[in-house]
Design a protein around this motif. Structure first.
Motif, short mmCIF file in Angstrom:
data_model
loop_
_atom_site.label_atom_id
_atom_site.label_comp_id
_atom_site.label_asym_id
_atom_site.label_seq_id
_atom_site.Cartn_x
_atom_site.Cartn_y
_atom_site.Cartn_z
N GLU A 1 0.83 -1.21 0.00
CA GLU A 1 0.00 0.00 0.00
C GLU A 1 0.87 1.25 0.00
O GLU A 1 0.49 2.29 -0.56
N ASN A 2 2.03 1.15 0.61
CA ASN A 2 2.96 2.29 0.71
C ASN A 2 3.83 2.45 -0.54
O ASN A 2 4.67 3.34 -0.61
N GLU B 1 -12.82 0.13 13.56
CA GLU B 1 -12.57 0.34 12.13
C GLU B 1 -11.75 -0.80 11.53
O GLU B 1 -11.60 -0.88 10.31
N ARG C 1 -3.33 2.46 7.97
CA ARG C 1 -4.78 2.56 8.22
C ARG C 1 -5.59 1.93 7.09
O ARG C 1 -6.57 1.24 7.33
N GLU C 2 -5.19 2.22 5.86
CA GLU C 2 -5.95 1.70 4.71
C GLU C 2 -6.02 0.17 4.74
O GLU C 2 -7.06 -0.42 4.47
N LYS D 1 -8.31 -1.20 7.50
CA LYS D 1 -9.73 -0.99 7.21
C LYS D 1 -10.26 -1.96 6.15
O LYS D 1 -11.47 -2.00 5.91
N SER D 2 -9.36 -2.73 5.52
CA SER D 2 -9.80 -3.59 4.41
C SER D 2 -9.40 -5.06 4.55
O SER D 2 -10.03 -5.93 3.96
N ASP E 1 -0.92 6.52 6.99
CA ASP E 1 -2.11 6.43 6.12
C ASP E 1 -2.17 5.07 5.41
O ASP E 1 -3.26 4.49 5.24
N SER E 2 -1.02 4.55 4.99
CA SER E 2 -0.98 3.23 4.34
C SER E 2 -1.36 2.14 5.33
O SER E 2 -2.07 1.18 4.98
#
Length: 454
Positions: A134-135, A274, A304-305, A308-309, A301-302
């Motif tokens: 993701e990063n 979350e 967290r994403e 959340k998934s 942020d990466s």
């Protein structure tokens, strides 16, 4: 080490499973005298596969592993203990004993994040890998989770990042440690392989033993054998916990938040509601993954994403489907009492448990206590030879107990008959699968297939 090391050497590969095959594939164009030795019979393998390797000059020997002193280098597969007499004799005679894991550590040009633990290492390794992807990192995932890292070694450069799930079988003779080492929950396991629990824990601790002060160690504070592993290596130690609400340096859960604390500075990463990965016990794994990702330079942020998934790996408290208001979960990967307890505690709803299987010589006392004291377990479907031992530890007259199911079709039908709206049907056997099922994957797949037929 360079590839010249293998030229003109007589090489034995012990075991032709996934890892042994990966060694053979990697060395075939680098060495010219390779013999694969496996205790199984030739007929147990795909004959066309064997013939393909033989056409490229690889030799095979099947049956009992005997005198190995005529070789220069021996690659040990994880399932073969390094204390095996023929290996000890070969080493005493000057033969080099190595493994696919050792070779990868010697040749890998980039940072390695290694994850070990009795349970949770597959989930945690995958979380870290997904966070890196993701990063935008050039990330790779391998090891015990399924992909032998030699398969992607030639794709790596100094900017790549590798995440390895490492078992005690792979760690036991490792003489290097990863840049970031992660040790999750540690309980007794694999005592059919290790001579005792101390050897098992010592093998795990190789993940830290050869670290320098430039590396990082992450330990799960909630389990003494893990928490006390900070005695190994020279790396700074970061602690993680799903229970303790404040840690000096590390990651923990407080007031329904995952909190990161480094050098006195706290940062809330994400609210626990979350996170889509099910199970309270997985908060420990989330904290470990967050800590490792941050130390590896991944942006918050990466992280967290992904949290959340990411829904989890197959057969680890995997949601199958909702049938008539009853939720079915596949936790077939649960082969110990500790993982069954974690699955039970993951749900507050009324539960129908599917428990039992073949023996790993586990102690079911604590599992029995948890079941006996639970107000949310309404029924147990007991299966396999170990159910009788589990039943002896359960002291509750209010539980409905169902026995005698001969296959997964009967098991799921019984669960369906007694399930009511709001219930959870949980396959979390606490035992090995052999006997009624070939392995935990087949057990879980059959469960999901039967649930989908309802």
């Amino acid at each position: 080490m360079n590839m010249e090391h293998f030229k003109n050497k007589k090489i034995a590969i012990l075991g032709f499973g996934v890892e042994g095959m990966s060694v053979c594939d990697y060395l075939m164009d680098k060495a010219h005298n390779i013999v694969v030795i496996d205790e199984k019979n030739r007929a147990d393998f795909d004959l066309k596969l064997l013939e393909g390797y033989e056409s490229k000059g690889v030799g095979f020997k099947f049956g009992k592993i005997e005198d190995l002193t005529g070789f220069d280098i021996i690659f040990r597969s994880p399932g073969i203990h390094p204390a095996l007499n023929v290996l000890v004799d070969a080493k005493d005679n000057g033969v080099e004993i190595t493994s696919a894991t050792k070779l990868f550590f010697e040749l890998c040009p980039c940072e390695i994040i290694g994850v070990t633990g009795t349970k949770g290492k597959g989930t945690t390794s995958t979380l870290i890998y997904e966070m890196m992807k993701e990063n935008g990192e050039d990330a790779y995932l391998g090891g015990n989770i399924g992909t032998p890292p030699l398969e992607f070694l030639d794709k790596l450069d100094s900017n790549s990042k590798v995440v390895l799930e490492l078992s005690s079988f792979q760690l036991i003779d490792l003489k290097r440690s990863p840049h970031i080492g992660v040790m999750l929950m540690i309980t007794s396991e694999h005592l059919d392989y290790h001579k005792d629990v101390y050897e098992y824990i010592s093998a795990k601790r190789n993940i830290f033993r050869y670290q320098s002060e430039k590396d990082f160690a992450i330990v799960n504070q909630d389990y003494p054998a893990s928490n006390e592993s900070d005695i190994e290596g020279e790396a700074p130690v970061f602690r993680v916990s799903g229970k303790k609400e404040v840690i000096e340096n590390g990651c923990y859960v407080r007031e329904n938040n995952v909190v990161l604390k480094i050098n006195g500075e706290e940062k809330k990463i994400i609210k626990t509601d979350e996170i889509v990965l099910p199970g309270r016990h997985n908060l420990e794994n989330v904290c470990a993954a967050v800590m490792a990702a941050v130390l590896a330079g991944v942006e918050i942020d990466s992280i967290r994403e992904v949290l959340k998934s990411f829904k989890g790996l197959p057969h680890r408290i995997e949601f199958v489907r909702l049938v008539g208001g009853v939720a079915y979960y596949d936790d077939s990967f649960s082969t110990t009492p500790e993982t069954a307890i974690a699955a039970i505690e993951a749900f507050d709803q009324p539960k129908i448990l599917i428990l039992g299987g073949s023996s790993k010589n586990s102690d079911f006392t604590e599992l029995g206590n948890v079941i006996s004291e639970s107000n949310s377990i309404k029924a147990i479907i007991g299966i396999g030879i170990e159910w009788e031992r589990i039943k002896l530890k359960v002291k509750s007259e209010k539980l409905k107990v169902i026995e005698g199911c001969k296959n997964m079709e009967e098991i799921v039908k019984k669960a369906h008959e007694i399930g009511e709206i709001g219930d959870v049907v949980l396959l979390s056997p606490a035992c090995a699968s052999f006997g009624m099922f070939e392995n935990y994957k087949k057990r879980g797949d059959q469960f999901k297939e039967e649930v989908r037929k309802l």
